[in-house]
Design a protein around this motif. Structure first.
Motif, PDB file in Angstrom:
ATOM      1  N   ASN A 138      40.245  50.268  30.742  1.00  0.00           N
ATOM      2  CA  ASN A 138      40.425  48.849  31.068  1.00  0.00           C
ATOM      3  C   ASN A 138      39.578  48.410  32.249  1.00  0.00           C
ATOM      4  O   ASN A 138      39.811  47.357  32.836  1.00  0.00           O
ATOM      5  CB  ASN A 138      41.895  48.547  31.329  1.00  0.00           C
ATOM      6  CG  ASN A 138      42.444  49.296  32.547  1.00  0.00           C
ATOM      7  OD1 ASN A 138      41.764  50.140  33.138  1.00  0.00           O
ATOM      8  ND2 ASN A 138      43.687  49.002  32.911  1.00  0.00           N
ATOM      9  N   HIS A 139      38.589  49.227  32.611  1.00  0.00           N
ATOM     10  CA  HIS A 139      37.740  48.884  33.750  1.00  0.00           C
ATOM     11  C   HIS A 139      36.985  47.581  33.483  1.00  0.00           C
ATOM     12  O   HIS A 139      36.471  47.376  32.375  1.00  0.00           O
ATOM     13  CB  HIS A 139      36.728  50.005  34.016  1.00  0.00           C
ATOM     14  CG  HIS A 139      35.966  49.830  35.292  1.00  0.00           C
ATOM     15  ND1 HIS A 139      36.485  50.171  36.515  1.00  0.00           N
ATOM     16  CD2 HIS A 139      34.720  49.337  35.535  1.00  0.00           C
ATOM     17  CE1 HIS A 139      35.597  49.913  37.461  1.00  0.00           C
ATOM     18  NE2 HIS A 139      34.517  49.400  36.882  1.00  0.00           N
ATOM     19  N   PRO A 140      36.885  46.676  34.461  1.00  0.00           N
ATOM     20  CA  PRO A 140      36.142  45.426  34.289  1.00  0.00           C
ATOM     21  C   PRO A 140      34.639  45.693  34.385  1.00  0.00           C
ATOM     22  O   PRO A 140      34.039  45.628  35.458  1.00  0.00           O
ATOM     23  CB  PRO A 140      36.639  44.547  35.442  1.00  0.00           C
ATOM     24  CG  PRO A 140      37.046  45.528  36.504  1.00  0.00           C
ATOM     25  CD  PRO A 140      37.558  46.741  35.780  1.00  0.00           C
ATOM     26  N   GLN A 187      31.700  47.263  23.589  1.00  0.00           N
ATOM     27  CA  GLN A 187      33.126  47.527  23.796  1.00  0.00           C
ATOM     28  C   GLN A 187      33.634  48.602  22.855  1.00  0.00           C
ATOM     29  O   GLN A 187      34.309  49.559  23.267  1.00  0.00           O
ATOM     30  CB  GLN A 187      33.933  46.249  23.606  1.00  0.00           C
ATOM     31  CG  GLN A 187      35.442  46.459  23.760  1.00  0.00           C
ATOM     32  CD  GLN A 187      36.245  45.196  23.500  1.00  0.00           C
ATOM     33  OE1 GLN A 187      35.693  44.092  23.477  1.00  0.00           O
ATOM     34  NE2 GLN A 187      37.535  45.335  23.292  1.00  0.00           N
ATOM     35  N   LEU A 192      35.937  50.806  25.528  1.00  0.00           N
ATOM     36  CA  LEU A 192      36.586  49.880  26.459  1.00  0.00           C
ATOM     37  C   LEU A 192      37.718  49.125  25.760  1.00  0.00           C
ATOM     38  O   LEU A 192      37.612  48.793  24.582  1.00  0.00           O
ATOM     39  CB  LEU A 192      35.569  48.874  26.991  1.00  0.00           C
ATOM     40  CG  LEU A 192      34.445  49.449  27.867  1.00  0.00           C
ATOM     41  CD1 LEU A 192      33.316  48.426  28.009  1.00  0.00           C
ATOM     42  CD2 LEU A 192      34.984  49.837  29.233  1.00  0.00           C
ATOM     43  N   THR A 193      38.770  48.848  26.493  1.00  0.00           N
ATOM     44  CA  THR A 193      39.868  48.073  25.923  1.00  0.00           C
ATOM     45  C   THR A 193      39.632  46.568  26.049  1.00  0.00           C
ATOM     46  O   THR A 193      40.301  45.779  25.383  1.00  0.00           O
ATOM     47  CB  THR A 193      41.204  48.422  26.598  1.00  0.00           C
ATOM     48  OG1 THR A 193      41.099  48.156  28.005  1.00  0.00           O
ATOM     49  CG2 THR A 193      41.541  49.895  26.404  1.00  0.00           C
ATOM     50  N   HIS A 194      38.693  46.175  26.922  1.00  0.00           N
ATOM     51  CA  HIS A 194      38.387  44.757  27.112  1.00  0.00           C
ATOM     52  C   HIS A 194      36.889  44.537  26.958  1.00  0.00           C
ATOM     53  O   HIS A 194      36.074  45.413  27.261  1.00  0.00           O
ATOM     54  CB  HIS A 194      38.840  44.274  28.496  1.00  0.00           C
ATOM     55  CG  HIS A 194      40.305  44.451  28.748  1.00  0.00           C
ATOM     56  ND1 HIS A 194      41.269  43.722  28.077  1.00  0.00           N
ATOM     57  CD2 HIS A 194      40.970  45.282  29.575  1.00  0.00           C
ATOM     58  CE1 HIS A 194      42.467  44.098  28.498  1.00  0.00           C
ATOM     59  NE2 HIS A 194      42.307  45.038  29.401  1.00  0.00           N
ATOM     60  N   ARG A 195      36.554  43.344  26.535  1.00  0.00           N
ATOM     61  CA  ARG A 195      35.146  42.978  26.349  1.00  0.00           C
ATOM     62  C   ARG A 195      34.397  43.035  27.679  1.00  0.00           C
ATOM     63  O   ARG A 195      34.862  42.479  28.689  1.00  0.00           O
ATOM     64  CB  ARG A 195      35.081  41.569  25.766  1.00  0.00           C
ATOM     65  CG  ARG A 195      33.691  41.049  25.448  1.00  0.00           C
ATOM     66  CD  ARG A 195      33.778  39.578  25.059  1.00  0.00           C
ATOM     67  NE  ARG A 195      32.475  39.027  24.695  1.00  0.00           N
ATOM     68  CZ  ARG A 195      32.067  38.854  23.439  1.00  0.00           C
ATOM     69  NH1 ARG A 195      32.859  39.171  22.439  1.00  0.00           N
ATOM     70  NH2 ARG A 195      30.877  38.353  23.191  1.00  0.00           N
TER      71      ARG A 195
END
Length: 309
Positions: A138-140, A187, A192-195
């Motif tokens: 979930n890293h940005p 993603q 990754l869990t987020h775009r």
């Protein structure tokens, strides 16, 4: 045994021309292309794709979908260089170095989707680090990249090499709506869990990419720092022929990154630049957008598939 028939559909664009140039003198395959008068003839194109052993599609997304839909011969294998099938679950992602066993999956696949040029660098950097648990899912993630103008295809080449080249901008950032089509691909295959935020740019040079990802160590897992990130990448790509990780002592001596340094090759160079004082790490990938980022990747996948023919 007869040589396998390889049909390039769309050999007039930047990627198709490069693939044609690489394959035309080979004696282990028979290269098939259509004459100019038949390139827009859907019936003739369908005949050609159904008569080949492996088709390489160097087409716009819509035309690539039409080409695949025209296949009725179950023996035809496909490498699609468009973005149409890159996140499709029935297509094998054509990045052989991504995970252990990926080259073998490509070799036996019926449908292979060539990675995008920018995702090759982003996934190449991120996937091993997320898999190892050094970067949380979930890293940005924010990704910045600049490519040569050939990344735009014929339109980019015309703008910078055609009659109006004197008016072409020296540098342009695009994708400001933060909805670039490569983001879902990055993603999915990075894990990754987020775009991710992805900001691309073009420079006034023909080919070559520098892609960077900035990390704050305090947002990573407790045991992650520049040395650990570098060690993970070095282990993952230790046996890779075309992906190399620059030793840390060499990256410390670098003062700049040249996007053109690997032009004309199928290699990608990954680097890690840590700043322990500030707790920051910069990851970078440098490669030729027409080499490892396009035509070189397609030929690498073709060679794997031919070995299983």
């Amino acid at each position: 045994m007869s040589s396998p028939l390889v049909f390039i559909d769309g050999d007039q664009g930047t990627t198709g021309l490069q693939i044609h140039e690489r394959l035309r003198s080979r004696t282990d395959l028979k290269l098939v292309t259509l004459p100019a008068a038949e390139r827009k003839d859907s019936r003739r194109r369908a005949q050609a794709i159904n008569a080949c052993d492996i088709a390489i599609l160097c087409l716009p997304d819509g035309a690539a979908r039409e080409a695949v839909a025209a296949i009725v011969n179950p023996a035809v294998r496909v490498i699609d260089a468009s973005s149409t099938h890159r996140t499709h679950p029935d297509w094998t992602y054509g990045f052989p170095e991504m995970t252990p066993g990926q080259a073998e999956r490509i070799a036996t696949a019926r449908r292979v989707t060539n990675p995008g040029c920018y995702p090759t660098g982003a996934v190449g950097l991120l996937r091993p680090l997320l898999h190892a648990g050094l970067i949380p899912g979930n890293h940005p993630v924010s990704i910045y990249a600049v490519s040569g103008y050939s990344g735009r295809g014929r339109a980019g080449v015309e703008e910078y090499e055609g009659p109006g080249a004197v008016n072409a901008p020296s540098y342009q950032i695009y994708g400001l709506e933060l909805a670039h089509k490569h983001a879902p691909e990055i993603q999915q295959y990075a894990g990754l869990t987020h775009r991710p935020i992805f900001v691309p740019a073009y420079g006034a040079y023909r080919q070559g990419i520098v892609l960077t990802i900035s990390l704050n160590v305090r947002l990573l897992e407790r045991h992650a720092d520049g040395a650990a990130l570098h060690a993970c990448l070095a282990r993952h790509y230790a046996e890779a022929a075309h992906v190399h990780v620059l030793p840390l002592h060499e990256s410390r001596d670098l003062k700049q990154l040249d996007p053109q340094v690997l032009n004309g090759t199928d290699d990608m160079r990954l680097s890690v630049f840590p700043n322990a004082e500030h707790g920051h790490v910069l990851l970078s990938a440098v490669f030729d957008n027409l080499g490892k980022g396009a035509a070189g990747a397609a030929v690498q996948n073709l060679n794997l598939m031919l070995a299983q023919s």
